[in-house]
Design an enzyme around this catalytic site. Structure first.
Site, PDB file in Angstrom:
ATOM      1  N   ASP A  62       0.801  -1.232   0.000  1.00  0.00           N
ATOM      2  CA  ASP A  62       0.000   0.000   0.000  1.00  0.00           C
ATOM      3  C   ASP A  62       0.832   1.279   0.000  1.00  0.00           C
ATOM      4  O   ASP A  62       0.293   2.370   0.218  1.00  0.00           O
ATOM      5  CB  ASP A  62      -0.925  -0.005   1.233  1.00  0.00           C
ATOM      6  N   GLU A  67      -0.104   9.529   1.310  1.00  0.00           N
ATOM      7  CA  GLU A  67      -0.782  10.474   2.210  1.00  0.00           C
ATOM      8  C   GLU A  67      -0.951   9.926   3.628  1.00  0.00           C
ATOM      9  O   GLU A  67      -0.958  10.690   4.608  1.00  0.00           O
ATOM     10  CB  GLU A  67      -2.183  10.772   1.660  1.00  0.00           C
ATOM     11  N   ASP A  68      -1.071   8.618   3.745  1.00  0.00           N
ATOM     12  CA  ASP A  68      -1.393   8.050   5.056  1.00  0.00           C
ATOM     13  C   ASP A  68      -0.228   8.062   6.034  1.00  0.00           C
ATOM     14  O   ASP A  68      -0.405   7.825   7.216  1.00  0.00           O
ATOM     15  CB  ASP A  68      -1.917   6.612   4.880  1.00  0.00           C
ATOM     16  N   HIS A 163     -11.358   6.126   5.656  1.00  0.00           N
ATOM     17  CA  HIS A 163     -10.771   7.315   6.289  1.00  0.00           C
ATOM     18  C   HIS A 163     -11.757   8.484   6.223  1.00  0.00           C
ATOM     19  O   HIS A 163     -12.649   8.491   5.374  1.00  0.00           O
ATOM     20  CB  HIS A 163      -9.518   7.762   5.520  1.00  0.00           C
ATOM     21  N   CYS A 248      -5.057  10.420  -1.696  1.00  0.00           N
ATOM     22  CA  CYS A 248      -4.100   9.573  -0.965  1.00  0.00           C
ATOM     23  C   CYS A 248      -2.809   9.314  -1.739  1.00  0.00           C
ATOM     24  O   CYS A 248      -1.852   8.793  -1.188  1.00  0.00           O
ATOM     25  CB  CYS A 248      -4.750   8.268  -0.558  1.00  0.00           C
TER      26      CYS A 248
HETATM   27  N1  LIG Z   1      -5.798   8.021   2.294  1.00  0.00           N
HETATM   28  C1  LIG Z   1      -6.326   7.010   1.625  1.00  0.00           C
HETATM   29  O1  LIG Z   1      -7.432   7.101   1.129  1.00  0.00           O
HETATM   30  N2  LIG Z   1      -5.639   5.885   1.575  1.00  0.00           N
HETATM   31  C2  LIG Z   1      -6.067   4.720   0.902  1.00  0.00           C
HETATM   32  C3  LIG Z   1      -5.403   3.517   1.475  1.00  0.00           C
HETATM   33  C4  LIG Z   1      -5.834   2.257   0.802  1.00  0.00           C
HETATM   34  C5  LIG Z   1      -5.134   1.027   1.300  1.00  0.00           C
HETATM   35  N3  LIG Z   1      -5.516  -0.093   0.508  1.00  0.00           N
HETATM   36  C6  LIG Z   1      -5.438   0.756   2.752  1.00  0.00           C
HETATM   37  O2  LIG Z   1      -6.402   0.062   3.036  1.00  0.00           O
HETATM   38  O3  LIG Z   1      -4.697   1.215   3.615  1.00  0.00           O
END
Ligand SMILES: NC(=O)NCCC[C@H](N)C(=O)O
Length: 258
Positions: A62, A67-68, A163, A248
């Site tokens: 991922d 962004e995360d 999120h 993201c």
């Molecule tokens: N900020 C976001 O919208 N992030 C998406 C993350 C997707 C990733 N597949 C997750 O589940 O962490």
């Protein structure tokens, strides 16, 4: 003058193994994903953003969802502690990148968890989603990190989507946009515009009237045009299959001192 730099991170060859939580798993076309990512990065560049590639994290499926891993407020980069254990190794490379750009660095610590997708900044108001990936300790740590710098942190329950920013983002004038069926408490936002598609609630502000948004929200794009905005549309279908959205795939750094 505000900086216009954006962090991005090339998709891992293991992208197709990325997490899915609220949707059915669909097969991801890894080659198409790379093409879509390149077009996304190009859209940022075309609109004046200098893109900075964080070193790839090929073992982290991922990691493209950069962004995360970090939340910026002024010159401070708050390194997240992802609620998803499989995403924790993503932060080291991001920390190195932001430190290299001259940011002050701070961290979310155990027992806190927080992912950047849960943080929506509108001026000095910082909304934080308390949901599947961000816990109460993470919210408290965010408050402790940013309130002394002038932020007002508002926590928002999130249960229907991954999120907070899967449910809401904001237009350049601060109006919050969201798809009501995916929101827990729409009345939390004083100036709110409902949009007709779930992915229409995700915009990246490129500057001026330009809004980067996904091709999967054509009705919302029409609505924004009608309101005087200029949608810049990118196809991110392969990332949407993994619950990703336009926000993201980058982190904008707008207040660097360097
Ligand atoms: N900020 C976001 O919208 N992030 C998406 C993350 C997707 C990733 N597949 C997750 O589940 O962490």
């Amino acid at each position: 003058m505000p900086s216009k730099k954006a962090l991005v991170r090339r998709p891992s060859p293991r992208l197709a193994e990325g997490l899915v939580t609220h949707i059915e798993r669909e097969k991801v076309d890894a080659d198409l994903a790379v093409e879509q990512w390149e077009a996304y990065v190009e859209a940022l560049r075309t609109h004046g953003w200098e893109t900075i590639e964080v070193d790839p994290a090929d073992d982290c499926p991922d990691s493209v969802f950069v962004e995360d891993t970090v939340v910026m407020y002024k010159n401070v980069a708050l390194i997240s502690r992802p609620g998803a254990g499989s995403r924790r190794d993503e932060t080291a490379g991001v920390e190195e990148a932001v430190a290299g750009l001259g940011c002050s660095v701070n961290w979310i610590w155990e027992p806190g968890t927080l992912e950047g997708g849960d943080v929506l900044k509108i001026g000095d108001t910082v909304y934080v989603g308390r949901g599947g990936r961000t816990n109460a300790a993470g919210v408290r740590q965010l408050r402790a990190a940013f309130e002394p710098l002038g932020a007002r942190v508002v926590s928002v329950p999130v249960s229907k989507v991954l999120h907070l920013k899967s449910a809401v983002t904001a237009l350049p004038d601060g109006t919050v946009i969201g798809h009501i069926p995916k929101m827990d408490v729409p009345s939390l936002f004083a100036r709110f515009l409902p949009v007709p598609e779930e992915s229409g609630s995700h915009v990246v502000l490129l500057g001026g009237d330009k809004l980067l948004m996904a091709a999967s929200a054509p009705k919302t794009a029409e609505l924004f045009k009608d309101l005087g905005y200029e949608p810049v549309v990118v196809d991110i279908s392969e990332f949407e299959k993994l619950e990703g959205c336009v926000t993201c795939l980058s982190v904008r750094l707008r207040e660097l001192y360097a």
